[in-house]
Design an enzyme around this catalytic site. Structure first.
Site, PDB file in Angstrom:
ATOM      1  N   GLY A  77      19.286  45.023 -46.408  1.00 50.99           N
ATOM      2  CA  GLY A  77      17.863  44.753 -46.355  1.00 50.99           C
ATOM      3  C   GLY A  77      17.349  45.042 -44.959  1.00 50.99           C
ATOM      4  N   GLN A  82      11.724  44.795 -37.905  1.00 52.84           N
ATOM      5  CA  GLN A  82      12.991  45.219 -37.302  1.00 52.84           C
ATOM      6  C   GLN A  82      12.977  46.681 -36.845  1.00 52.84           C
ATOM      7  OE1 GLN A  82      15.337  43.573 -40.774  1.00 52.84           O
ATOM      8  NE2 GLN A  82      16.724  43.063 -39.095  1.00 52.84           N
ATOM      9  N   CYS A 122      22.419  39.361 -39.649  1.00 52.10           N
ATOM     10  CA  CYS A 122      21.154  40.068 -39.488  1.00 52.10           C
ATOM     11  C   CYS A 122      21.380  41.277 -38.599  1.00 52.10           C
ATOM     12  CB  CYS A 122      20.134  39.117 -38.867  1.00 52.10           C
ATOM     13  SG  CYS A 122      18.514  39.847 -38.628  1.00 52.10           S
ATOM     14  N   LEU A 123      20.815  42.399 -38.985  1.00 51.85           N
ATOM     15  CA  LEU A 123      20.987  43.623 -38.199  1.00 51.85           C
ATOM     16  C   LEU A 123      20.413  43.463 -36.789  1.00 51.85           C
ATOM     17  CD1 LEU A 123      20.175  46.438 -40.784  1.00 51.85           C
ATOM     18  CD2 LEU A 123      22.411  45.766 -39.913  1.00 51.85           C
ATOM     19  N   HIS A 164      15.258  36.435 -46.901  1.00 53.97           N
ATOM     20  CA  HIS A 164      15.624  36.727 -45.503  1.00 53.97           C
ATOM     21  C   HIS A 164      14.630  37.731 -44.903  1.00 53.97           C
ATOM     22  CE1 HIS A 164      18.867  37.803 -42.372  1.00 53.97           C
ATOM     23  NE2 HIS A 164      17.933  38.722 -42.208  1.00 53.97           N
ATOM     24  N   GLU A 165      14.351  38.791 -45.667  1.00 54.40           N
ATOM     25  CA  GLU A 165      13.441  39.834 -45.160  1.00 54.40           C
ATOM     26  C   GLU A 165      12.012  39.315 -45.077  1.00 54.40           C
ATOM     27  OE1 GLU A 165      14.980  42.103 -43.860  1.00 54.40           O
ATOM     28  OE2 GLU A 165      16.877  41.870 -44.896  1.00 54.40           O
ATOM     29  N   HIS A 168      11.457  37.567 -41.917  1.00 52.80           N
ATOM     30  CA  HIS A 168      11.195  38.479 -40.792  1.00 52.80           C
ATOM     31  C   HIS A 168       9.708  38.777 -40.678  1.00 52.80           C
ATOM     32  CE1 HIS A 168      15.032  39.631 -39.076  1.00 52.80           C
ATOM     33  NE2 HIS A 168      15.551  39.948 -40.246  1.00 52.80           N
TER      34      HIS A 168
HETATM   35 ZN    ZN Z   1      17.541  40.094 -40.648  1.00 49.05          ZN
END
Ligand code: ZN
Length: 197
Positions: A77, A82, A122-123, A164-165, A168
Site C-alpha cells: 500500500g 508518502q 511502513c515504507l 493504514h493508508e 497517512h
Molecule cells: Zn505507511
C-alpha cells in the site's frame, strides 16, 4: 490472512519487504524505489491531504506512478503523502498478482466493533514494526481514478492496509497508534538511524 505468521511480513509491506533471500536485482530496485518514498521526519507525513477534485490525466499518471513505486518497493500500500503529494489518494494491492487498487477521497462508512492487533510496518519508517489495533471489517466509500464512485467491503489484511493508508492521508502514522513502549523503542531506533555515524 488466516496465517498470522504471514501478516507482518506482508504488512511490513505497506509498507514492507518480503525479506528472505530476495534477488539482488529486486533489492536494488527496492532500494531505488524507497529513495522516492518520503521518510519519517518530513512534515508532509504529519499533514492532512486535500480532497481530489480533478480526475484528469495527471491523476491517472500519479496513480500509475504510485502503483509502480509500491510494486518496486515490495509494499502492499502507498498513500500520496508518502510521495510528497497532499492529495487524498492511495493505492494498495494485497495479493501479489492482483490488480493495483486506487482509492480517491476514501471515507470509512462503517467499521466493525470487532478489532484486532497486528504488527505493521511502513515504507516511510524502514525497520520499524509496531502493533496496531484496527477494526477487522470496514466499508469504504471512495472514487476511482476516473471519478466514479466505488464501495469497498474489506476484511482482515485488506481492511488493515486501507486503514493504514487512510491514516497517512490524515497525517497519522503507526507510531501514533502503537503501544507506548513500542513507540518509544521505535523512536529510539529512528533517532539512532538518523544520527551521524
Ligand atoms: Zn505507511
Amino acid at each position: 490472512m488466516a496465517d498470522a505468521q504471514h501478516t507482518d511480513p506482508e504488512l511490513e509491506a505497506d509498507d514492507g519487504p518480503q525479506e528472505p533471500e530476495l534477488d539482488p536485482e529486486v533489492l536494488e530496485r527496492r532500494r531505488r524505489a524507497l529513495e522516492q518514498v518520503v521518510q519519517f521526519g518530513d512534515p508532509v507525513l504529519k499533514s492532512k491531504a486535500m480532497i481530489v477534485t480533478e480526475f484528469d490525466d495527471a491523476l491517472r499518471a500519479e496513480v500509475a506512478r504510485m502503483g509502480e513505486l509500491m510494486h518496486d518497493s515490495l509494499g502492499i500500500g502507498l498513500a500520496a503523502n508518502q510521495v510528497g503529494r497532499l492529495r487524498r489518494l492511495l493505492v494498495y494491492r494485497v495479493s501479489e498478482d492482483g490488480p493495483v487498487q486506487a482509492l480517491v477521497n476514501p471515507e470509512i462508512e462503517w467499521a466493525s466493533k470487532d478489532k484486532e492487533w497486528s504488527l505493521e510496518g511502513c515504507l516511510s519508517l524502514p525497520g520499524v514494526h509496531v502493533d496496531v489495533e484496527r477494526p477487522i471489517h470496514v466499508r469504504v466509500r471512495a472514487q476511482d481514478a476516473g471519478g466514479d464512485g466505488v464501495l469497498v467491503e474489506a476484511s482482515g489484511l485488506e481492511a488493515r492496509v486501507i486503514q493504514h493508508e487512510m491514516d497517512h492521508l490524515d497525517g497519522v502514522l503507526i507510531l501514533d497508534r502503537a503501544p507506548r513502549d513500542q513507540r518509544r523503542e521505535a523512536m529510539r531506533a529512528l533517532r539512532e538511524r538518523d544520527a551521524p555515524a
